[in-house]
Motif scaffolding. Structure first.
Motif, PDB file in Angstrom:
ATOM      1  N   VAL A 182       1.019  -1.091   0.092  1.00  0.00           N
ATOM      2  CA  VAL A 182      -0.078  -0.006   0.119  1.00  0.00           C
ATOM      3  C   VAL A 182       1.048   1.392   0.102  1.00  0.00           C
ATOM      4  N   TRP A 183       0.492   2.216  -0.679  1.00  0.00           N
ATOM      5  CA  TRP A 183       1.344   3.421  -0.716  1.00  0.00           C
ATOM      6  C   TRP A 183       0.478   4.569  -0.144  1.00  0.00           C
ATOM      7  N   PRO A 184       0.822   4.835   1.096  1.00  0.00           N
ATOM      8  CA  PRO A 184       0.011   6.058   1.752  1.00  0.00           C
ATOM      9  C   PRO A 184       0.637   7.302   1.295  1.00  0.00           C
ATOM     10  N   PRO A 242       7.061  -1.289   7.120  1.00  0.00           N
ATOM     11  CA  PRO A 242       7.415  -0.074   6.297  1.00  0.00           C
ATOM     12  C   PRO A 242       8.433  -0.419   5.294  1.00  0.00           C
ATOM     13  N   PHE A 243       8.393   0.207   3.995  1.00  0.00           N
ATOM     14  CA  PHE A 243       9.363  -0.133   3.039  1.00  0.00           C
ATOM     15  C   PHE A 243       9.642   1.302   2.387  1.00  0.00           C
ATOM     16  N   VAL A 255       4.080  -1.215   3.548  1.00  0.00           N
ATOM     17  CA  VAL A 255       3.810   0.116   3.571  1.00  0.00           C
ATOM     18  C   VAL A 255       4.870   0.742   2.904  1.00  0.00           C
ATOM     19  N   ASP A 256       4.797   1.178   1.520  1.00  0.00           N
ATOM     20  CA  ASP A 256       5.557   1.659   0.558  1.00  0.00           C
ATOM     21  C   ASP A 256       5.556   3.408   0.786  1.00  0.00           C
ATOM     22  N   MET A 257       6.605   3.908   1.455  1.00  0.00           N
ATOM     23  CA  MET A 257       6.871   5.336   1.859  1.00  0.00           C
ATOM     24  C   MET A 257       7.308   6.332   0.896  1.00  0.00           C
ATOM     25  N   SER A 258       7.295   5.579  -0.461  1.00  0.00           N
ATOM     26  CA  SER A 258       7.969   6.454  -1.648  1.00  0.00           C
ATOM     27  C   SER A 258       7.072   7.598  -2.074  1.00  0.00           C
ATOM     28  N   ILE A 315      15.405   8.547   4.104  1.00  0.00           N
ATOM     29  CA  ILE A 315      15.605   8.811   5.290  1.00  0.00           C
ATOM     30  C   ILE A 315      15.048   7.917   6.276  1.00  0.00           C
ATOM     31  N   GLY A 316      13.774   7.716   6.092  1.00  0.00           N
ATOM     32  CA  GLY A 316      12.982   6.742   7.049  1.00  0.00           C
ATOM     33  C   GLY A 316      13.848   5.537   7.215  1.00  0.00           C
ATOM     34  N   GLY A 317      14.401   4.805   6.173  1.00  0.00           N
ATOM     35  CA  GLY A 317      14.867   3.515   6.487  1.00  0.00           C
ATOM     36  C   GLY A 317      16.028   3.720   7.085  1.00  0.00           C
TER      37      GLY A 317
END
Lengths: 467, 467
Positions: A53-55, A77-78, A97-100, A147-149
């Motif tokens: 999913v891409w929030p 999270p990805f 959860v793809d954070m891109s 940065i999240g990763g």
């Protein structure tokens, strides 16, 4: 792995149904999407999630968490997919959860040396966007990680000897907790003594305690002058001895990296360098014009005293960039030594006085096992990597590689070091963490149980029993 | 304060009996011993423990914790007694655990820039013992605090702009948990990505999560050359503007402290200085001879551009020490402005762009309320203190002081800062922490409940309801 912990198919379907309603085609369940969102960067096996999913907002991440929490379905999270210890695998399935799409540079406070970013922003794009300000975000793990990763794995890299790791360069976080609650940790002040350091608790927790949705970063001025150097040494010991002296006298090192002769050969071939195949230090220092030159002069003196075979300096941006690009490409350069193979990378970090012997032992063990590998290290902090080129189909070799990696961790721990300087635990070092943490593992577990009692946040990482 | 949470007298007596058997005359219950072990450094009221015990080993601390755990009796570690927010008070009574006999320098690993110390060792004695090594432990909160206490409150001080706070300078801890379990956090490697950062969770937890019994510290080389300077400015704004520019360009500041005209007057009188009574920066930089001089030159240029009235430099050790001793004595100098009074110190830390206005607002509020106070700050990190000279018997004044302090915290939070840069929460800032932490307070409480479910570790600190 206890697969009875997998959520029921009905629970997964319920999550899919709720999320599909909100996210539409920003939810995907196709195999290729799912496999691309598991481990891909290394030779480690792939365990795909059930859906991706891409929030686009924190509220949407909160909705995902709440939905997963209610159904007991894992979420992972990805960021940019560059983690090296299987942090993105989904052994129990669940939601990636793809954070891109949460990748904006939200605010730059130049006077305060602060940037506020979404977790999906990558470090290279951040620095591109900062270019006009004269400021930089210097933490540089090599890969163009998000940065999240980088927060989640407590990343560091070549600049850590001067600027520290992510732990020293994040002021504040916004985090979605397991049940969807949104919290903020830290402030915009550069230091604080206000209660528990939840920022640092989240950094390095590999998304097992919360999902990072916004990061307030410390920026740094770009030094007036930067000088780069390369020095070849007759042996590992003398290269390491030079670095130890520099660290001890408090020399203002920007970065200092060690490459072993096999890695130099790989870089020469891959990046078109022509360096002698000897233990080599890549060095960089910055500051005012006078101070950078002074640091370079002292480096030269120390390196010569330790028997350096050659030292070359350059202040030219292009030549420096070529060198550091080669250093950053060293993983790919190493892989190119044995085409068709996959890479696995060790990550021990030891007290600096133990570095030379640790690297020598690693090389001896590599050779004794007949494995192909290069060695390189962020020697200013005692962190070194062996890049192993492995054939995942060859089960005998895989067993040798596994034994070799365990030996690296065990020896580092025996001399007071750690099994991971910057790559994290993920799935790859669960037993090493248990060895290293000892009685404190129970404290980590107690924190995990308190903050994620349903164990939905990235299960199967850090701890052995999926908890 | 809900005193029904006080343990039963029988429980306290049971603890006393068990501990007396083991500790003999290293356990004391006399009023004077007990009162000396509560808050003494400030005008805040004193709440004495029921007894004081002097352990000599980690095993003895573990025995104390186990005994208190079984009986539900509070325990409060005591370092040097220099905390400023009532951290040592015992609102529910219990056992003060005086760490002064666990004060040895246990190991110095000069090559690795590491020292291992007992929690009762004070920072000045540590540096005396290190003198022959050419190394130092630079974190300097002014008072001769114990290293354990500095960990517990996440102390920092004048050198933090260069070397960071305790959070950046502790590699590993040994900690006795509430039930007496002994754990070790961290390693001797300078960085690690191995699991949750329990070291940083303990640092700043004010002994509410565990009792620190051993600390592995990072040491630093003493710079080849150190140069000190003093610059007077026509107003606060220009002094702060100079510091902002220095921070932005990444100038290698050692320390930079702001003293307001009232504080300068106090220091002149107390320490025999003859400085003009204007906003003044105390500055220090270190490095190689050339780099220190270069930094001093750039400082001078910036200060002059910002309108400095006078700038004086000295590399002479004695003159520098006199200046910094005066800075360290500024609390006592301020108190001497109003003999017979007690001191209370504010501790806001703000983004540096907000510093000048924050200090100006504090001064205006002081004057409007007719309070006596000096202002000084670790301006390189946006941390400033107002030292208030108060008459604790004057209830009207006490109310004004309380309002003033709340205003300082509230304004700092409103501009993105924190209510405490380095003194911690203790009893003094419980409501400010709740305001600042927002939804994350519940996460702090969950961690506390998980690690100290019987709430015996320093109850009544950080959180409002003694939990």
């Amino acid at each position: 792995m206890d697969l009875s912990l997998k959520p029921a198919a009905t629970a997964v379907d319920a999550v899919r149904g709720t999320l599909a309603e909100h996210f539409g085609d920003r939810l995907q369940s196709g195999t290729s999407f799912c496999e691309q969102h598991a481990n891909t960067a290394t030779g480690r096996g792939t365990q795909a999630p059930d859906m991706v999913v891409w929030p686009e907002t924190t509220q949407e991440v909160s909705l995902i968490a709440r939905t997963c929490w209610e159904q007991g379905v894992p979420l992972i999270p990805f960021g940019a997919g560059s983690s090296l210890e299987g942090q993105l695998n989904a052994p129990l399935g669940g939601v990636s959860v793809d954070m891109s799409r949460m990748d904006s540079l939200r605010e730059v406070l130049a006077e305060d040396l602060i940037a506020v970013v979404g977790p999906g922003l990558t470090r290279k794009r951040l620095n591109e966007e900062l270019r006009h300000t004269g400021l930089q975000f210097p933490i540089d793990p090599g890969a163009d990680a998000s940065i999240g990763g980088m927060c989640a794995t407590r990343a560091s890299g070549t600049n850590a000897v001067r600027y520290g790791t992510m732990a020293e360069n994040v002021l504040a976080l916004e985090v979605v907790m397991a049940d969807g609650t949104i919290i903020r940790t830290g402030t915009r002040a550069v230091k604080s003594a206000a209660g528990y350091d939840l920022t640092r608790l989240m950094i390095g927790s590999e998304a097992t305690l919360g999902i990072i949705t916004e990061i307030t970063l410390r920026l740094r001025g770009i030094p007036e002058e930067t000088i780069g150097g390369v020095a070849g040494f007759p042996d590992l010991q003398s290269a390491c001895a030079a670095v130890i002296i520099m660290v001890q006298i408090g020399l203002d090192i920007g970065r200092v990296e060690l490459l072993d002769p096999v890695q130099i050969r790989a870089c020469n071939a891959y990046s078109g360098l022509t360096l002698p195949e000897v233990p080599t230090l890549f060095f960089e220092c910055g500051g005012t014009d006078a101070s950078a030159r002074d640091t370079a002069r002292i480096f030269t003196e120390i390196a010569e005293e330790e028997g350096a075979l050659s030292i070359e300096w350059t202040a030219a941006r292009e030549a420096r960039n070529k060198l550091w690009q080669a250093r950053h490409d060293s993983y790919w350069a190493a892989l190119a030594l044995r085409p068709g193979c996959k890479g696995l990378v060790s990550d021990a970090c030891v007290p600096i006085s133990k570095l030379a012997e640790s690297i020598a032992e690693a090389r001896a063990d590599l050779d004794a096992r007949g494995l192909t590998g290069t060695i390189l290290g962020h020697v200013g902090d005692g962190n070194f990597h062996v890049v192993l080129m492995t054939d995942p189909e060859d089960m005998d070799e895989a067993a040798q590689v596994a034994d070799f990696l365990k030996g690296i961790s065990r020896r580092a721990q025996a001399v007071g070091g750690t099994c991971t300087g910057e790559h994290g635990i993920g799935q790859g070092k669960i037993t090493s963490l248990a060895d290293e943490a000892g009685a404190s593992l129970a404290v980590m577990r107690a924190v995990k149980a308190a903050l994620d009692p349903r164990n939905i946040l990235n299960p199967g990482k850090l701890f052995g029993d999926l908890a």
